[in-house]
Motif scaffolding. Structure first.
Motif, short mmCIF file in Angstrom:
data_model
loop_
_atom_site.label_atom_id
_atom_site.label_comp_id
_atom_site.label_asym_id
_atom_site.label_seq_id
_atom_site.Cartn_x
_atom_site.Cartn_y
_atom_site.Cartn_z
N THR A 361 0.83 -1.21 0.00
CA THR A 361 0.00 0.00 0.00
C THR A 361 0.86 1.25 0.00
O THR A 361 0.56 2.23 -0.69
N ALA A 362 1.94 1.23 0.83
CA ALA A 362 2.84 2.39 0.85
C ALA A 362 3.48 2.61 -0.51
O ALA A 362 3.64 3.76 -0.96
N MET A 363 3.84 1.53 -1.18
CA MET A 363 4.46 1.67 -2.51
C MET A 363 3.46 2.21 -3.53
O MET A 363 3.80 3.04 -4.38
N GLU A 364 2.21 1.76 -3.45
CA GLU A 364 1.21 2.20 -4.42
C GLU A 364 0.79 3.65 -4.20
O GLU A 364 0.35 4.32 -5.13
N THR A 365 0.88 4.13 -2.93
CA THR A 365 0.47 5.53 -2.63
C THR A 365 1.66 6.48 -2.58
O THR A 365 1.48 7.65 -2.23
N ALA A 366 2.86 6.01 -2.91
CA ALA A 366 4.06 6.84 -2.77
C ALA A 366 3.98 8.07 -3.66
O ALA A 366 4.34 9.18 -3.24
#
Length: 823
Positions: A361-366
């Motif tokens: 999720t963190a990678m997709e919202t970065a």
């Protein structure tokens, strides 16, 4: 083996969680971690604020009210607007008659003070002269019946007056000290008030810029929370979905194991059946050969007792017909290639994928987070221009210049006030101490005089105690006469100043008549035009401005600031936060990598479900091969396993559709919670900045506060004890008159008293003389040398000589009595 109803609770749990999840999103439930913390901003504008002054209630309040009531009686006239107008604009045109008419009460008090100053010292001088010539004080008191009553009345009145003097002098000491204590801080507070008011307008832009600079506090807080928003949202999604995903993965893992076990049993059963069917015919032939041989042996004549066994041997044949066992080859053909999928690896992969959901999720919202950071880094234009939008005006310069001049010009006068206040304080202590000495002399005189009177019945009594008491009373009388002039001079000087401050200034200040007077055109000279100096709007009067400032009105609503200033326009950050909302709502999470049931596993389950394993005639198997464990295992689990497979396929298909929906709802809820929390930080700044600007920085409340503090300092803290001091000292001064009168009258009762003798008492006073018959040849010796009396007789004397001696002694007695009375 998994029971058929074990997936029912899983389906129910899934439905409940979906409903709860949607309900939470609808109600925006964020939990404790979703609440915004309280930000701490640095307070501004307090440097120009004055602590509100207030005089607490005390024990002297009744005395203060009494003094104000007395001054209200002395000065009955209202505020002299016309007289003050003329005095301010044309001092030379002030008529004395107008001043006297307004100050009529004070003129009457001045006349009383002048009469006191003239009469009392004059009487004291005359009394002193009489005492020096031994002509004052009257005759020595003669003992008579009413003397005790008269003496007791005089002593009682003198004692009461002395106690009243003591009360007044104690109050005078207290109020004198209280005035001195309040005068210093009150005078020193004036420059501070003027200095604080100088920055009321000029310091506003600088402080508004400081307010704008503190926008960085919520800004930095939001930037810090943006660093972990992706992980936090992913963790929340993982936490809320693991109650569904973990049981499903465990169920798939067990189902894969059950499928493998069932397939192994089915293959073992098939191989056993084929083996038995292939070996059934040779086994039957061999069994027939052995039966024929056994029958031949049993039928031999030599075999004894074999007849009973022969019947049984004839029945010897195979117990099972394996050709009647159902074939499972068709089922195995349908399950050919099963299991195609490795359920254990599949579950392990899905579990790993699900556990890395926060990181994914963190990678997709970065990218979106980075855009948000860039947006948050920029300060809104309207906030940046908060200080630039505040208008400057000439009123600020006039305001600062007028207050600076007032501060500079007031310093010499304030220093002079403190200097003369010290002199007044010393004089007040000295004169109060004199009154205290008079009280002490009166008390000592009364005490010693009473002691001397009570000891007169003693034969060994001397008149020293009574005489000492009389001397103390006369010392008090002398001090009263001596200091009466300084008393009345100090009283009138302080009374005239403090009384006019109370009646002319404080009374009209409290009723706001002063504000009305200052606001009326023409009352003040042009150089003292307060409306112009303060820069008030034309439609705002001084009383109105005072009331508005007292309620916290903004400067631009009271002063002429070249137009209006609206802080709401500069503190409106809705456009700024709207952009943040758009960016936050772009958050997405992709759960396509979380495939709970891949295609190979799905084909395995579909093949198993359509294999017909539950339709095998397991009773026929059991009838032919009852000691086989695979038959027992398959017969017990085949139907249940088919149900589990069917439910698993349905649930897997449902979860594959619902999990992304649930993840989306959770993501949306957490995004809204995050957004609300960040907006709450900006809203905290907006509320704080709005309060700072309107209530602390750009407010005229310090002006009304300074006026209120000035009134409290001048009227409540200084004028009240000042007026109470002269009131108490005047109280003592006028009580000195009856004190003098009663002290002089009481003094005569404490001096030595001679008895007035009657004729026959005079006879008894001398020694009884012998009769004439015994005095013919007797010589007498009269011892009257050195003025001693009575006469000592050592012999009888003649009647003629005795008569002469008797007449001489009576004359001597009365001459001594007269001399004593005149002294």
């Amino acid at each position: 083996m998994r029971l058929p109803g074990s997936l029912g609770p899983l389906v129910l749990l899934l439905g409940l969680e979906l409903a709860l999840c949607r309900g939470q999103v609808a109600s925006q439930y964020c939990g404790p971690q979703g609440q915004a913390e309280r930000l701490h901003f640095t307070g501004l504008g307090k440097g120009r604020w004055l602590d509100p002054q207030a005089r607490p209630l005390g024990s002297l309040d009744p005395l203060y009210r009494m003094v104000r009531g007395f001054l209200d009686v002395v000065q009955l006239n209202p505020f002299p607007e016309g007289l003050v107008r003329v005095a301010l604009n044309e001092p030379s045109s002030v008529r004395t008659s107008d001043v006297v008419r307004y100050e009529a009460g004070y003129v009457v008090c001045a006349v009383i003070a002048a009469l006191f100053l003239l009469i009392v010292p004059t009487v004291g001088f005359c009394f002193c002269c009489c005492r020096c010539r031994r002509r004052c004080g009257g005759r020595v008191k003669v003992e008579h019946k009413s003397m005790a009553c008269e003496r007791g009345s005089l002593m009682t009145f003198l004692l009461l007056i002395t106690l009243l003097l003591l009360t007044g002098v104690v109050c005078a000491f207290i109020t004198n000290q209280r005035t001195h204590e309040e005068m210093g801080p009150g005078v020193r507070a004036v420059p501070g008030m003027l200095n604080s008011l100088q920055g009321l307008v000029s310091d506003v832009p600088k402080e508004l810029q400081a307010v704008a600079d503190q926008f960085s506090i919520p800004q930095n807080r939001v930037l810090d929370e943006l660093d972990g928003v992706g992980v936090n949202i992913g963790s929340t999604i993982h936490t809320q979905l693991r109650g569904t995903v973990y049981p499903m993965l465990a169920s798939l893992h067990r189902l894969g194991q059950d499928l493998q076990v069932s397939l192994d049993h089915l293959q073992l059963l098939n191989s056993s059946t084929v083996y038995l069917q292939n070996h059934q015919e040779p086994l039957g032939s061999s069994l027939q050969d052995h039966r024929h041989k056994l029958l031949s042996l049993l039928q031999d004549a030599q075999c004894q007792g074999c007849a009973s066994v022969l019947s049984h041997s004839q029945l010897l044949e195979l117990g099972a017909n394996f050709s009647q066992v159902p074939s499972v080859i068709s089922v195995l053909q349908k399950l050919k290639g099963v299991p195609e999928a490795n359920f254990s690896n599949m579950v392990q992969k899905d579990n790993s994928t699900f556990n890395t959901l926060p990181l994914l999720t963190a990678m997709e919202t970065a990218d979106i987070v980075q855009e948000l950071k860039e947006e948050v880094t920029h300060i809104p234009e309207q906030v940046r221009g908060l200080s630039e939008g505040f208008p400057g005006s000439e009123a600020a310069d006039r305001w600062r210049q007028a207050l600076a001049e007032a501060e500079n010009s007031s310093r010499p006068y304030l220093h002079m006030i403190q200097k003369y206040e010290r002199y007044r304080w010393i004089a007040g202590y000295v004169l109060s101490s004199v009154v205290l000495l008079v009280v002490i002399c009166n008390l000592l005189g009364l005490g010693l005089g009473l002691w001397g009177i009570s000891a007169r019945e003693d034969s060994s009594h001397t008149e020293a105690k009574g005489e000492a008491g009389a001397q103390f009373l006369m010392v008090g009388v002398g001090l009263s006469f001596l200091f009466s002039g300084p008393f009345i001079l100090l009283i009138f000087a302080t009374f005239l100043l403090g009384g006019n401050i109370q009646t002319l200034v404080c009374r009209s200040w409290e009723s706001q008549e002063l504000y009305q007077f200052a606001d009326t055109p023409g009352n003040l000279p042009p150089s003292m035009n307060l409306s112009h100096l303060l820069g008030l709007k034309k439609d705002v009067s001084i009383p109105s401005a005072y009331q508005q400032c007292k309620k916290g009105a903004a400067l631009w609503k009271v002063l002429q600031l070249n137009g209006s200033y609206d802080p709401e326009k500069h503190l409106d950050i809705n456009k700024y936060t709207a952009r943040l909302q758009e960016e936050v709502r772009k958050f997405r999470v992709d759960m396509k990598d979380l495939d709970l049931l891949n295609e190979a596993a799905k084909r395995d389950l579909e093949a198993f479900r359509s294999s017909g394993i539950e339709k095998i005639d397991y009773p026929s198997f059991l009838a032919q091969v009852a000691l086989n464990r695979s038959v027992h295992a398959l017969s017990a689990s085949a139907s249940n396993l088919q149900l589990v497979v069917s439910e698993t396929l349905v649930n897997a298909s449902t979860l594959k559709t619902e999990l992304p929906v649930r993840a989306h709802w959770i993501l949306r809820n957490e995004s809204e919670c995050f957004l609300n929390r960040e907006l709450a930080y900006f809203n905290q700044y907006g509320d704080w900045a709005r309060e700072m600007v309107t209530k602390h920085i750009a407010t005229c409340q310090p002006l009304s506060g300074a006026l209120d503090n000035g009134r409290v300092i001048l009227c409540d803290r200084i004028a009240n004890p000042w007026n109470a001091f002269w009131f108490c000292l005047a109280w003592c001064t006028f009580l000195l008159i009856p004190s003098i009168i009663f002290a002089i009258k009481t003094t005569k009762h404490f001096r030595p008293i001679r008895k007035r003798l009657s004729f026959w008492e005079g006879l008894d006073f001398f020694p009884r003389l012998p009769s004439p018959a015994h005095c013919q040849r007797v010589r007498c010796k009269l011892l009257i040398s050195e003025g001693r009396s009575p006469v000592s007789l050592d012999a009888c004397i003649t009647c003629q000589e005795a008569a002469s001696f008797w007449v001489a002694k009576i004359n001597l007695y009365y001459s001594l009595s007269f001399a004593e009375s005149t002294s």
